[in-house]
Scaffold this active site. Structure first.
Site, short mmCIF file in Angstrom:
data_model
loop_
_atom_site.label_atom_id
_atom_site.label_comp_id
_atom_site.label_asym_id
_atom_site.label_seq_id
_atom_site.Cartn_x
_atom_site.Cartn_y
_atom_site.Cartn_z
N HIS A 174 -6.02 -2.80 -1.86
CA HIS A 174 -6.71 -2.07 -2.93
C HIS A 174 -6.95 -3.04 -4.08
CE1 HIS A 174 -5.07 1.97 -1.32
NE2 HIS A 174 -6.29 1.74 -0.86
N GLU A 177 -5.46 -3.31 -7.78
CA GLU A 177 -4.02 -3.36 -7.98
C GLU A 177 -3.58 -4.81 -8.14
OE1 GLU A 177 -2.71 -0.90 -4.63
OE2 GLU A 177 -3.90 0.77 -5.37
N HIS A 297 1.33 -2.32 -3.01
CA HIS A 297 0.38 -1.52 -3.79
C HIS A 297 0.94 -1.31 -5.19
CE1 HIS A 297 -2.31 -0.07 -0.48
NE2 HIS A 297 -1.29 -0.52 0.23
N GLU A 372 5.02 0.57 -3.93
CA GLU A 372 4.15 0.88 -5.07
C GLU A 372 4.86 0.26 -6.27
OE1 GLU A 372 1.24 2.48 -5.09
OE2 GLU A 372 1.20 3.50 -3.13
ZN LIG Z 1 -3.01 0.95 -3.30
#
Ligand SMILES: [Zn+2]
Ligand SMILES: *[C@@H]1O[C@H](CO)[C@@H](O)[C@H](O)[C@H]1NC(C)=O
Ligand SMILES: *[C@@H]1O[C@H](CO)[C@@H](O)[C@H](O)[C@H]1NC(C)=O
Ligand SMILES: *[C@@H]1O[C@H](CO)[C@@H](O)[C@H](O)[C@H]1NC(C)=O
Length: 436
Positions: A174, A177, A297, A372
């Site tokens: 992503h 990020e 992430h 995350e």
């Molecule tokens: Zn992500």
């Protein structure tokens, strides 16, 4: 003359730049108090592609980050107020935070990143290349696939010998990020230059395959056009981009993914429809002996394990969760940063078609984790550069603990590793004997 040309080029670049601006866009940290409020936020997240949800309203979410444009703010606030849902505005003007974000140029051959700034794709690639040259006996430059715009997905393999189990790190899928690419570079740097005994052992005992930027087109786009771009850059029926972490061939489009090309969670027109996921998955499949797969992430401070389609504890759920929780304990020691842990469906929200679920289900990788990173609702994807180093250090701490705890639970026990290190010791003895 060259100076003049450069100045002219910069001038042209400045005036012709049409980088999207986020003036007066705001970031909301919404604090649901009960299930009903969470349900309402879930409906808003899944029926309304208008708002950009930076975190998912999971069943046990304590906070949900939502970005709203100046024209959306009134509607969002009215809705939240109407239902008595608490919220804070954590960033009033997103453009202001973007303007403060530093992107430093990397000096070729310095092998020196400062860990207080973000870097462009080209600089990350140049730095990797320089690191590979400087440590050529153990580092190989590798290409894990190709993007829609035909950029190679570049990475490094760190290996002190054959027969080792593999730890695979996939980061930056992503593109907005940014903390994930930065922290991944830090991990490479530690594995190659640290004097810490445990870090040196970790580097020595495994084959590391590390890809800091697995969505290179998206990452370039976040630097040149739109800082908050998440997907790849392939045109799709009038829209652009597929969410590359919903496009893997496991439970594709089953739950928590969108069939709408304008959604940020658009799963694509089929499993592995995108060059990035197709080529990278083929590459991953070609590697034997992956013992641990990590995907990075942001944000929310959560450690996730498979699967995303169900809260049922499948495969080695209990081992994985135990190992992960202990690693998050180690992560918290340095700065007190608290992570929560769980499978995707219980800790975030149902989401399928992710890389982690695919490597678990199809390749049976023993340990698979999705991080995350920082933070918990304040800056989200715009983590200020002064948090790059602390985030990276604490993640590195947790990585060492993942290995340590994994061994205690019977993982990372490939006898070849032991053989390999014994072999190199006996070789050394033979060599020494020859010289004596
Ligand atoms: Zn992500
Ligand atoms: C942002 O909001 C401020 C204050 O509400 C206003 O003065 C300013 O013109 C706005 N900026 C833009 C670019 O819309
Ligand atoms: C969820 O996905 C896993 C992995 O593909 C599968 O084994 C399991 O049966 C699925 N469970 C449900 C409830 O769909
Ligand atoms: C490693 O440990 C696991 C779990 O205890 C076991 O199933 C596996 O056979 C072991 N592998 C080796 C090579 O010893």
């Amino acid at each position: 003359m060259i100076k003049f040309c450069l100045a002219f080029w910069f001038f042209i670049a400045l005036v012709s730049s049409e980088k999207f601006r986020f003036d007066n866009y705001s970031l909301y940290n919404v604090l649901p108090k009960n299930e009903n409020e969470i349900k309402l936020l879930q409906e808003l997240a899944h029926n309304d592609i208008e708002y950009d949800f930076w975190t998912e309203p999971g069943p046990s979410a304590e906070f949900v980050n939502i970005m709203a444009s100046p024209s959306q703010k009134y509607n969002l606030e009215t809705l939240l107020n109407l239902h008595g849902i608490d919220y804070k505005v954590t960033i009033k003007n997103i453009q202001e935070i973007i303007d403060k974000e530093t992107v430093k140029p990397y000096t070729r051959n310095s092998r020196f990143m400062t860990w207080d700034s973000y870097y462009t794709l080209r600089d990350i690639e140049n730095w990797m290349s320089d690191m590979a040259k400087a440590h050529s006996s153990i580092v190989t430059e590798i290409v894990g696939g190709v993007s829609y715009e035909r950029r190679p997905i570049k990475g490094l393999k760190i290996s002190h010998g054959t027969g080792r189990q593999v730890i695979f790190i996939e980061s930056g899928i992503h593109s907005r990020e940014w903390i994930t690419m930065a922290t991944t570079c830090y991990i490479i740097n530690e594995l190659l230059t640290s004097n810490d005994e445990e870090t040196k052992a970790a580097a020595r005992d495994f084959d590391w395959y590390i890809f800091p930027v697995t969505n290179p087109d998206g990452y370039v786009w976040t630097h040149t056009e739109d800082r908050l771009w998440r997907k790849n850059r392939r045109p799709q029926r009038g829209d652009i981009g597929v969410d590359l972490n919903r496009n893997w061939n496991n439970n594709w489009l089953v739950i928590g993914a969108s069939a709408n090309p304008s959604s940020n969670n658009f799963a694509g027109i089929g499993p592995f429809s995108e060059p990035e996921t197709r080529t990278l998955s083929e590459y991953i499949r070609s590697i034997d002996n992956i013992e641990m797969y990590l995907t990075f992430h942001s944000a929310g401070q959560i450690l996730l394990i498979p699967f995303g389609n169900t809260t049922e504890p499948l495969a080695n759920y209990h081992d994985a969760l135990n190992i992960g929780r202990r690693a998050m304990g180690a992560l918290s020691v340095r700065y007190g940063t608290q992570y929560t842990s769980g499978n995707i469906a219980e800790a975030i929200y149902h989401a399928s078609g992710s890389s982690m679920d695919w490597v678990k289900e199809v390749l049976h990788v023993p340990l698979a984790y999705c991080y995350e990173f920082r933070d918990r609702g304040q800056f989200g994807h715009l983590l200020p550069p002064d948090q790059i180093l602390p985030n990276s250090q604490e993640v590195m701490d947790s990585l060492i603990e993942l290995i340590h705890q994994g061994k205690r639970f019977g993982y990372f026990n490939n006898s070849d590793v032991v053989k390999a290190s014994m072999l190199s010791t006996s070789c050394l003895v033979i060599v020494l004997k020859c010289f004596m």
